[in-house]
Design a protein around this motif. Structure first.
Motif, mmCIF file in Angstrom:
data_model
loop_
_atom_site.group_PDB
_atom_site.id
_atom_site.type_symbol
_atom_site.label_atom_id
_atom_site.label_comp_id
_atom_site.label_asym_id
_atom_site.label_seq_id
_atom_site.Cartn_x
_atom_site.Cartn_y
_atom_site.Cartn_z
ATOM 1 N N GLU A 29 -76.012 -42.010 -12.372
ATOM 2 C CA GLU A 29 -74.571 -41.969 -12.522
ATOM 3 C C GLU A 29 -73.835 -41.574 -14.003
ATOM 4 O OE1 GLU A 29 -71.410 -45.660 -11.875
ATOM 5 O OE2 GLU A 29 -73.427 -45.956 -11.300
ATOM 6 N N ASP A 30 -74.571 -42.119 -15.080
ATOM 7 C CA ASP A 30 -74.193 -41.632 -16.292
ATOM 8 C C ASP A 30 -73.959 -40.021 -16.579
ATOM 9 O OD1 ASP A 30 -73.655 -44.309 -17.020
ATOM 10 O OD2 ASP A 30 -75.579 -44.520 -17.951
ATOM 11 N N ARG A 31 -74.961 -39.496 -16.031
ATOM 12 C CA ARG A 31 -74.966 -38.134 -16.050
ATOM 13 C C ARG A 31 -73.995 -37.439 -15.374
ATOM 14 N NH1 ARG A 31 -81.007 -38.257 -15.680
ATOM 15 N NH2 ARG A 31 -80.651 -37.562 -13.633
ATOM 16 N N LEU A 32 -73.857 -37.783 -14.272
ATOM 17 C CA LEU A 32 -72.670 -37.244 -13.337
ATOM 18 C C LEU A 32 -71.369 -37.577 -13.997
ATOM 19 C CD1 LEU A 32 -73.901 -38.145 -9.773
ATOM 20 C CD2 LEU A 32 -73.907 -35.964 -10.948
ATOM 21 N N LEU A 33 -71.108 -38.827 -14.414
ATOM 22 C CA LEU A 33 -69.855 -39.066 -15.112
ATOM 23 C C LEU A 33 -69.482 -38.196 -16.300
ATOM 24 C CD1 LEU A 33 -69.715 -43.094 -14.720
ATOM 25 C CD2 LEU A 33 -68.115 -41.306 -13.817
ATOM 26 N N ALA A 34 -70.768 -38.032 -16.900
ATOM 27 C CA ALA A 34 -70.419 -37.205 -18.179
ATOM 28 C C ALA A 34 -69.932 -35.850 -17.941
ATOM 29 C CB ALA A 34 -71.694 -37.201 -19.166
ATOM 30 N N SER A 35 -70.470 -35.376 -16.659
ATOM 31 C CA SER A 35 -70.207 -33.965 -16.242
ATOM 32 C C SER A 35 -68.904 -33.815 -15.582
ATOM 33 C CB SER A 35 -71.273 -33.597 -15.192
ATOM 34 O OG SER A 35 -71.065 -34.058 -13.920
ATOM 35 N N ILE A 36 -68.112 -35.012 -15.520
ATOM 36 C CA ILE A 36 -66.759 -34.628 -14.899
ATOM 37 C C ILE A 36 -65.647 -35.116 -15.945
ATOM 38 C CG2 ILE A 36 -65.091 -35.717 -13.184
ATOM 39 C CD1 ILE A 36 -67.804 -36.847 -11.660
ATOM 40 N N ASP A 37 -64.746 -34.359 -15.969
ATOM 41 C CA ASP A 37 -63.503 -34.220 -16.989
ATOM 42 C C ASP A 37 -62.692 -35.604 -16.454
ATOM 43 O OD1 ASP A 37 -64.147 -32.220 -18.748
ATOM 44 O OD2 ASP A 37 -63.244 -30.823 -17.422
ATOM 45 N N LEU A 38 -62.807 -36.463 -17.489
ATOM 46 C CA LEU A 38 -61.980 -37.934 -16.917
ATOM 47 C C LEU A 38 -61.004 -38.145 -17.838
ATOM 48 C CD1 LEU A 38 -65.004 -40.322 -15.993
ATOM 49 C CD2 LEU A 38 -63.675 -39.092 -14.379
ATOM 50 N N ILE A 39 -60.129 -38.915 -17.278
ATOM 51 C CA ILE A 39 -58.787 -39.249 -18.226
ATOM 52 C C ILE A 39 -58.619 -40.909 -18.031
ATOM 53 C CG2 ILE A 39 -57.865 -36.921 -18.582
ATOM 54 C CD1 ILE A 39 -55.815 -37.854 -16.513
ATOM 55 N N ASP A 40 -57.928 -41.435 -18.974
ATOM 56 C CA ASP A 40 -57.483 -42.917 -18.694
ATOM 57 C C ASP A 40 -56.118 -43.261 -18.191
ATOM 58 O OD1 ASP A 40 -55.757 -42.695 -21.018
ATOM 59 O OD2 ASP A 40 -57.032 -43.446 -22.157
ATOM 60 N N ALA A 41 -55.846 -44.288 -17.869
ATOM 61 C CA ALA A 41 -54.622 -44.498 -17.066
ATOM 62 C C ALA A 41 -53.356 -43.975 -18.114
ATOM 63 C CB ALA A 41 -54.547 -46.099 -16.905
ATOM 64 N N ALA A 42 -53.343 -44.101 -19.354
ATOM 65 C CA ALA A 42 -52.252 -43.971 -20.010
ATOM 66 C C ALA A 42 -51.896 -42.230 -19.925
ATOM 67 C CB ALA A 42 -52.393 -44.063 -21.598
ATOM 68 N N GLN A 43 -53.297 -41.600 -20.029
ATOM 69 C CA GLN A 43 -53.021 -40.134 -20.020
ATOM 70 C C GLN A 43 -52.507 -39.742 -18.536
ATOM 71 O OE1 GLN A 43 -57.368 -39.921 -21.092
ATOM 72 N NE2 GLN A 43 -56.703 -38.632 -22.827
ATOM 73 N N ALA A 44 -53.220 -40.322 -17.774
ATOM 74 C CA ALA A 44 -52.928 -40.000 -15.958
ATOM 75 C C ALA A 44 -51.212 -40.260 -15.957
ATOM 76 C CB ALA A 44 -53.673 -40.775 -15.258
ATOM 77 N N CYS A 45 -50.837 -41.318 -16.398
ATOM 78 C CA CYS A 45 -49.287 -41.640 -16.478
ATOM 79 C C CYS A 45 -48.653 -40.411 -16.906
ATOM 80 C CB CYS A 45 -49.069 -42.940 -16.930
ATOM 81 S SG CYS A 45 -49.258 -44.414 -15.845
#
Length: 135
Positions: free
Chosen positions: A13-29
């Motif tokens: 799971e950690d490796r998969l999450l690390a391979s996906i560009d993720l943003i937090d709620a403030a960035q999404a807003c």
């Protein structure tokens, strides 16, 4: 010699999450041009309406960047259609894995074709979630 089952190894799971560009709620807003004093609340409301994909990393709710139409300040329409069709047995992590890995129909990850091949992406997703029937 290090133990074979070292706890220092990142999980799948950690490796998969690390391979996906993720943003937090403030960035999404900010990407969605939502002005709020509670970005987490605004994004959780969207998640409750199945309008956006969420993932959890380090106990924080994060959002895959690929689902955002940055140029137009919105979530791609196909994301909502996919979430409407997603069965409970498919986690958001499994969904993101499918969206971000090369697919034979597109020659690239389905998420890279958001906004261009939405009907084909939805059709491919429906095939992916179809239960296997043996007989």
């Amino acid at each position: 010699m290090p133990p074979e089952n070292s706890t220092d190894k990142p999980s799948v799971e950690d490796r998969l999450l690390a391979s996906i560009d993720l943003i937090d709620a403030a960035q999404a807003c900010a990407l969605l041009r939502i002005e709020t004093n509670d970005p987490e609340g605004a994004m959780q409301a969207m998640a409750c309406e199945d309008a956006i994909i969420t993932l959890t990393r380090n106990d924080r709710t994060m959002f895959p960047l690929c689902q955002f139409d940055v140029a137009n300040g919105r979530v791609f329409d196909v994301v909502g259609a996919i979430l409407e069709n997603k069965p409970a047995r498919i986690s958001n992590l499994m969904l993101c894995y499918w969206l971000t890995r090369a697919h034979v129909d597109f020659g690239c990850a389905p998420a890279q074709r958001f906004g261009h091949d939405d009907l084909a992406i939805l059709a491919a997703f429906r095939r992916y979630i179809e239960p296997e029937r043996h007989g």
